[in-house]
Design a protein around this motif. Structure first.
Motif, short mmCIF file in Angstrom:
data_model
loop_
_atom_site.label_atom_id
_atom_site.label_comp_id
_atom_site.label_asym_id
_atom_site.label_seq_id
_atom_site.Cartn_x
_atom_site.Cartn_y
_atom_site.Cartn_z
N THR A 1 0.81 -1.22 0.00
CA THR A 1 0.00 0.00 0.00
C THR A 1 0.84 1.27 0.00
O THR A 1 0.29 2.36 -0.15
N ASN B 1 1.72 3.20 -5.10
CA ASN B 1 0.54 2.86 -5.87
C ASN B 1 0.82 1.87 -6.99
O ASN B 1 -0.04 1.05 -7.33
N THR C 1 0.56 -1.37 -5.38
CA THR C 1 -0.84 -1.73 -5.14
C THR C 1 -1.50 -2.24 -6.41
O THR C 1 -2.26 -3.21 -6.38
N THR D 1 -5.35 3.63 -2.21
CA THR D 1 -4.01 4.10 -1.89
C THR D 1 -3.66 5.35 -2.68
O THR D 1 -2.94 6.22 -2.18
#
Length: 572
Positions: A270, A273, A276, A317
């Motif tokens: 997290t 990005n 993520t 996020t």
């Protein structure tokens, strides 16, 4: 991900009622003044459509694909579709029904949000108030002497429950991670550490997430009708979605999002990005494999699930991180237009939806699958100029000091807290008088914080706009005062207040504001040919009975539907 604190000395002093006490009779609504009108709007629309089907033309589907995008607001979807009229997200909207005034439960956290979508119940009914809470009747994790241990325990259904929270496979021991992650087990309950789970005083055994849930899930109902089920989410503790039977899901893929991401990333998935998106990509592939008639790994033949889907983290996020990958996070000035990082994350989600649409078409399931798009929660504040980051530790320390000053020899008053852009406190003294003391203290003290630029900023009344204490909290959640789970203090944060130390995030969720709760809800039916819009207020808990009705199953088989009277979504 969130602030959660416990006080060991106070924990031992907490006395509780029964393990499963309390049941809800009404959903939690953020604004008491608007509660009656919201319910009236929803029921009025539903009652007029009570004899109509839930498919676009009254049809049922063989499959329901549920997609939950953490942080996604209705405003985000509207703007994206407007600016990308030929996108995959636009296709869902243009061939489905948009419920443009959908709201999540309160607290607007991932656990109650997802549980609500798949049970039809709010926290007072499901017993799930957050993913990290406190229970006045359970015993602390690791307890072996259950007769001589005082009740009161943290219930941490987060990465903290994993056998190895630093590993993407949560401790399964796969070689070649992260590339091998699709080989992760589809029964991740085995990856939870029993020593990290609260203990039931009656049996002196650990309480697993699915055992903690008070009501059944759509997966259990589907399984009882012979359908295959699957889901993908961010922690093994999402095995809670198996429901009380523990057997609702055939295939549950839960790579640990808070594990350590590989180079070139630094920290968990997290914190960057791009990381993520890579993490979400594993779950996207798992769903594509399931559409193609395989299990999540793509290595075993399996029936296409009757109910399946996943949760996305990339948008969330991108809203939280001040910067990532050389891009600014959050929204542009004014809080309406996504900034460059968030725009990139939205493009990622759109591309992923496009992969699902292509896979459904290629497999011949485009005409027998209904796609539902929503979100567990939104994110607050969208307008970063309203942001005030407030360390909650100073507030709690001050409250504890005031309590001990007024009650010499007492333990700290706060036994446990979970504070994001909401404040939930569980107290060592579970009396109305103690709760009122805490409420008065919070209302009477200011709190120091900082704004989006890091400049000092002070907020009145501990950063809270409304404070509920003791029985007021039970009433808010529609549960009984004997319920061992609800917090003693529920504080609704002022606009823009986020309880966090430092400057690492510019938004959070969990609260009761519009930014937290106003999420999209789109139902794109197998034979829907035109866009429809329903503007009456609905709740995301209505997704659960809608899923069952869409599959031709009885929504009343859901216990939360019976308790709360949760209706399927109004006619599309």
């Amino acid at each position: 991900m969130k602030t959660a604190k416990k006080n060991g000395l106070a924990t031992a002093a907490v006395l509780g009622a029964v393990l499963m006490a309390g049941s809800a009779v009404a959903p939690a609504i953020a604004d008491d003044a608007s509660r009656g009108q919201e319910v009236q709007d929803v029921q009025g629309q539903q009652e007029s459509d009570s004899n109509k089907g839930q498919g676009g033309q009254g049809e049922t589907s063989k499959h329901v694909l549920l997609l939950s995008v953490d942080g996604l607001h209705q405003k985000d979807l509207d703007l994206y579709v407007k600016n990308h009229p030929t996108s995959a997200l636009a296709s869902l909207v243009n061939h489905g029904t948009s419920y443009t005034h959908a709201q999540t439960p309160v607290p607007s956290d991932s656990f109650p949000g997802m549980v609500g979508q798949l049970t039809g119940g709010n926290p007072g009914t499901t017993g799930v108030y957050y993913d990290d809470t406190f229970n006045r009747a359970l015993l602390p994790a690791g307890t072996t002497d259950c007769k001589n241990t005082a009740p009161g325990a943290e219930v941490a259904f987060t990465e903290a429950a994993d056998k190895d929270q630093n590993a993407l496979d949560a401790g399964q021991g796969l070689a070649g991670l992260p590339a091998s992650i699709l080989n992760m087990t589809g029964q991740p309950g085995a990856l939870l550490d029993p020593a990290a789970l609260p203990v039931d005083p009656a049996t002196c055994k650990p309480v697993y997430p699915h055992q903690y849930l008070k009501v059944n899930t759509v997966f259990e109902v589907a399984k009882s009708s012979g359908l295959t089920t699957a889901w993908s989410d961010k922690h093994p503790a999402y095995e809670i979605l198996n429901g009380p039977s523990g057997k609702g899901l055939d295939d549950l893929f839960t790579p640990e999002i808070n594990s350590i991401a590989p180079a070139p990333f630094n920290g968990d998935w997290t914190k960057d990005n791009a990381a993520t998106q890579q993490y979400d990509g594993y779950k996207v592939q798992a769903v594509v494999n399931e559409i193609d008639g395989k299990d999540h790994s793509g290595t075993k033949t399996a029936a296409v699930p009757g109910i399946f889907g996943m949760n996305f983290q990339a948008v969330s996020t991108a809203q939280k991180l001040p910067t990532s990958d050389g891009l600014t996070g959050g929204y542009l000035q004014g809080g309406t237009v996504p900034g460059p990082l968030l725009s990139k994350a939205l493009d990622f989600v759109n591309a992923s939806v496009g992969k699902f649409e292509s896979a459904l078409a290629a497999s011949g399931h485009a005409k027998d699958t209904t796609v539902i798009l929503s979100a567990k929660h939104g994110q607050s504040p969208m307008d970063s100029s309203t942001l005030t980051r407030v360390p909650d530790s100073a507030i709690i320390d001050g409250l504890n000091a005031a309590w001990k000053s007024a009650h010499p020899g007492s333990a700290d008053l706060v036994a446990f807290s979970t504070d994001d852009d909401i404040m939930q406190l569980w107290l060592s003294d579970h009396s109305q008088a103690a709760a009122q003391f805490a409420k008065d203290y919070l209302a009477g003290h200011s709190a120091a914080g900082n704004d989006v630029n890091g400049a000092a900023k002070t907020v009145a009344t501990s950063g809270l706009s409304k404070i509920y204490a003791g029985s007021e909290v039970a009433n808010y959640f529609g549960t009984q005062t004997s319920d061992a789970r609800y917090p003693d203090i529920l504080g609704i944060a002022q606009t823009g207040v986020v309880y966090t130390g430092g400057k690492a995030k510019i938004a959070e969720h969990g609260g009761a504001s519009a930014d937290d709760r106003d999420v999209p809800l789109v139902v794109s039916g197998a034979n829907d040919e035109h866009a429809r819009t329903v503007t009456s207020t609905v709740e995301t808990t209505q997704i659960a009975p809608t899923i069952l009705k869409t599959l031709g199953l009885d929504p009343n088989k859901l216990q939360a539907v019976q308790i709360e009277g949760t209706k399927a979504l109004p006619e599309r």
